[in-house]
Design an enzyme around this catalytic site. Structure first.
Site, PDB file in Angstrom:
ATOM      1  N   CYS A   1       0.837  -1.196   0.000  1.00 26.70           N
ATOM      2  CA  CYS A   1       0.000   0.000   0.000  1.00 26.70           C
ATOM      3  C   CYS A   1       0.875   1.251   0.000  1.00 26.70           C
ATOM      4  O   CYS A   1       1.975   1.249  -0.572  1.00 26.70           O
ATOM      5  CB  CYS A   1      -0.965  -0.027   1.193  1.00 26.70           C
ATOM      6  SG  CYS A   1      -2.238   1.263   1.126  1.00 26.70           S
TER       7      CYS A   1
ATOM      8  N   ASP B   1      -2.832   1.497  10.326  1.00 34.25           N
ATOM      9  CA  ASP B   1      -3.946   2.419  10.567  1.00 34.25           C
ATOM     10  C   ASP B   1      -4.252   2.474  12.044  1.00 34.25           C
ATOM     11  O   ASP B   1      -4.542   3.540  12.591  1.00 34.25           O
ATOM     12  CB  ASP B   1      -5.176   1.984   9.783  1.00 34.25           C
ATOM     13  CG  ASP B   1      -5.080   2.499   8.360  1.00 34.25           C
ATOM     14  OD1 ASP B   1      -4.313   1.885   7.585  1.00 34.25           O
ATOM     15  OD2 ASP B   1      -5.700   3.528   8.049  1.00 34.25           O
TER      16      ASP B   1
ATOM     17  N   ASN C   1      -4.083  -2.813   9.125  1.00 35.86           N
ATOM     18  CA  ASN C   1      -3.503  -2.070   8.000  1.00 35.86           C
ATOM     19  C   ASN C   1      -4.181  -2.541   6.715  1.00 35.86           C
ATOM     20  O   ASN C   1      -5.055  -3.415   6.732  1.00 35.86           O
ATOM     21  CB  ASN C   1      -1.985  -2.297   7.963  1.00 35.86           C
ATOM     22  CG  ASN C   1      -1.280  -1.350   7.006  1.00 35.86           C
ATOM     23  OD1 ASN C   1      -1.485  -0.137   7.057  1.00 35.86           O
ATOM     24  ND2 ASN C   1      -0.470  -1.886   6.110  1.00 35.86           N
ATOM     25  N   LYS C   2      -3.753  -1.962   5.609  1.00 37.78           N
ATOM     26  CA  LYS C   2      -4.384  -2.229   4.301  1.00 37.78           C
ATOM     27  C   LYS C   2      -4.636  -3.717   4.072  1.00 37.78           C
ATOM     28  O   LYS C   2      -3.794  -4.555   4.398  1.00 37.78           O
ATOM     29  CB  LYS C   2      -3.474  -1.664   3.207  1.00 37.78           C
ATOM     30  CG  LYS C   2      -3.965  -1.802   1.785  1.00 37.78           C
ATOM     31  CD  LYS C   2      -5.349  -1.250   1.555  1.00 37.78           C
ATOM     32  CE  LYS C   2      -5.535   0.168   2.005  1.00 37.78           C
ATOM     33  NZ  LYS C   2      -6.970   0.569   2.106  1.00 37.78           N
TER      34      LYS C   2
ATOM     35  N   LYS D   1      -1.498   6.059  16.692  1.00 45.19           N
ATOM     36  CA  LYS D   1      -2.246   4.973  16.048  1.00 45.19           C
ATOM     37  C   LYS D   1      -2.593   3.848  17.029  1.00 45.19           C
ATOM     38  O   LYS D   1      -3.237   2.875  16.662  1.00 45.19           O
ATOM     39  CB  LYS D   1      -1.436   4.415  14.883  1.00 45.19           C
ATOM     40  CG  LYS D   1      -1.312   5.431  13.766  1.00 45.19           C
ATOM     41  CD  LYS D   1      -0.406   4.986  12.669  1.00 45.19           C
ATOM     42  CE  LYS D   1      -0.404   6.035  11.567  1.00 45.19           C
ATOM     43  NZ  LYS D   1       0.647   5.789  10.583  1.00 45.19           N
TER      44      LYS D   1
HETATM   45  C1  RUB Z   1      -3.572   3.345   3.848  1.00 43.72           C
HETATM   46  C2  RUB Z   1      -2.849   2.331   4.654  1.00 43.72           C
HETATM   47  C3  RUB Z   1      -1.520   2.752   5.221  1.00 43.72           C
HETATM   48  C4  RUB Z   1      -1.753   3.268   6.636  1.00 43.72           C
HETATM   49  C5  RUB Z   1      -0.518   3.930   7.201  1.00 43.72           C
HETATM   50  O1  RUB Z   1      -4.905   2.986   3.598  1.00 43.72           O
HETATM   51  O2  RUB Z   1      -3.309   1.254   4.927  1.00 43.72           O
HETATM   52  O3  RUB Z   1      -0.647   1.673   5.283  1.00 43.72           O
HETATM   53  O4  RUB Z   1      -2.805   4.211   6.641  1.00 43.72           O
HETATM   54  O5  RUB Z   1      -0.189   5.081   6.470  1.00 43.72           O
HETATM   55  P1  RUB Z   1      -5.874   3.990   2.796  1.00 43.72           P
HETATM   56  P2  RUB Z   1       0.622   6.279   7.115  1.00 43.72           P
HETATM   57  O6  RUB Z   1      -5.210   4.324   1.511  1.00 43.72           O
HETATM   58  O7  RUB Z   1      -7.134   3.226   2.645  1.00 43.72           O
HETATM   59  O8  RUB Z   1      -6.051   5.225   3.669  1.00 43.72           O
HETATM   60  O9  RUB Z   1       1.930   5.718   7.566  1.00 43.72           O
HETATM   61  O10 RUB Z   1       0.769   7.298   6.025  1.00 43.72           O
HETATM   62  O11 RUB Z   1      -0.188   6.799   8.267  1.00 43.72           O
END
Ligand code: RUB
Length: 318
Positions: free
Chosen positions: A130, A199, A209-210, A235
């Site tokens: 992702c 997330d 996470n994704k 988080k």
């Molecule tokens: C994004 C996703 C990312 C996390 C962490 O999902 O799963 O791995 O949000 O990102 P989506 P970060 O595209 O559905 O939002 O490290 O930028 O917080």
């Protein structure tokens, strides 16, 4: 972000339609949206003002249910406002809180990258999934230290966030190869370390996470490849400490296929999944590298027992 999105409502829609995405960015933009809303809606009646703020906070929280950062951003920004004497004081608190939240969030990613890069072995082949700003920052830092041989980045169906990742890495001259999601196991024999974002981190150390992250963790486990999660402490979910499950967002089937072309077909489109702590070697946070099982302590340390009881942004009212 385009200027029409720089309104509270524009940010709210942007989070909903995913033009604003990624857990950290969602949290920061939610905080900014609360601030912009507070600046726009300020009026003499403090109770009416706080009620409006709560309604807007609730609408924001309904946009994406999985990332705890959305809640963290909104809650932190409204913190203390219930004790304010008048609307001007409420607004002042919100402006200060929002600035602090956004600044701390940006600094956390830089610190994570510095710490996380040290966990990357020399001449490393890395796999990522992702698009995570914390994971990408860590990989770029490792590249600056001359440690990265190749990065395999998944496409990340259906929204193809992997395209963002490969562009960000290529821009920084990091060697990167895009693969389709189902090619992860095929490539895992070449991989030295998996680095992904999060997330939400639950109190038992599992990472949300994704969609597909948990499969990657299983394959890494099978091959003995270290699985590293880069996640800011915002988080870590206090709600899970209170026994609440993390809602896995289910998005529009149209993201997967055009249903008109497949009459009679149903689509399931969960966009996150849960990776149990036992498949995670370490979580890199801005306060250091921790075993996933230490999530419980991070949550307690961040919040303190009192705040656990008042974690609902609706508590911003009087
Ligand atoms: C994004 C996703 C990312 C996390 C962490 O999902 O799963 O791995 O949000 O990102 P989506 P970060 O595209 O559905 O939002 O490290 O930028 O917080």
């Amino acid at each position: 972000m385009s200027s029409e999105k720089m309104t509270p409502e524009g940010i709210l829609e942007g989070i909903r339609d995913m033009s604003i995405r990624g857990a950290a960015e969602i949290g920061r933009k939610a905080s900014l949206a609360v601030r912009l809303f507070a600046e726009k809606e300020i009026g003499p009646d403090v109770d009416a003002y706080l009620s409006k703020l709560q309604r807007f906070a609730k609408d924001l929280l309904s946009t994406r249910p999985t990332a705890v950062t959305l809640w963290s951003g909104v809650t932190f920004t409204l913190r203390g406002t219930e004790k304010a004497g008048d609307s001007k004081e409420v607004l002042g608190m919100i402006q200060k809180n929002s600035e602090r939240f956004i600044d701390a969030s940006l600094r956390a990613v830089v610190t994570i990258a510095e710490i996380g890069a040290k966990k990357v072995p020399l001449d490393a082949t890395i796999l990522t999934h992702c698009n995570s700003s914390a994971a990408v920052a860590t990989i770029i830092k490792a590249h600056e230290l001359g440690k990265v041989k190749m990065v395999y980045a998944t496409e990340s169906r259906p929204k193809l966030q992997g395209h963002i990742t490969v562009r960000q890495l290529a821009e920084k001259k990091v060697p990167v190869t895009m693969i389709v999601d189902s090619a992860v196991r095929h490539h895992m024999s070449l991989v030295d370390i998996v680095i992904v974002g999060a997330d939400t981190v639950a109190s038992d150390g599992s990472v949300i996470n994704k969609i597909g992250t948990s499969q990657i963790a299983l394959v890494a486990h099978e091959r003995g490849v270290p699985f590293l999660v880069c996640a800011e402490t915002i988080k870590f979910s206090p709600q899970t400490l209170r026994g609440e499950p993390v809602t896995i967002e289910e998005r529009d089937p149209a993201e997967v296929i055009d249903l008109k072309k497949f009459p009679g077909v149903k689509v399931s489109n969960p966009v996150f999944d849960v990776t149990p702590a036992k498949y995670i070697d370490a979580i890199v946070t801005e306060v250091g590298v921790i075993p996933a099982k230490a999530a419980y302590e991070i949550i307690l340390h961040n919040l303190g027992a009192d705040s656990l009881m008042t974690q609902n942004p609706e508590g911003a009212g009087r």
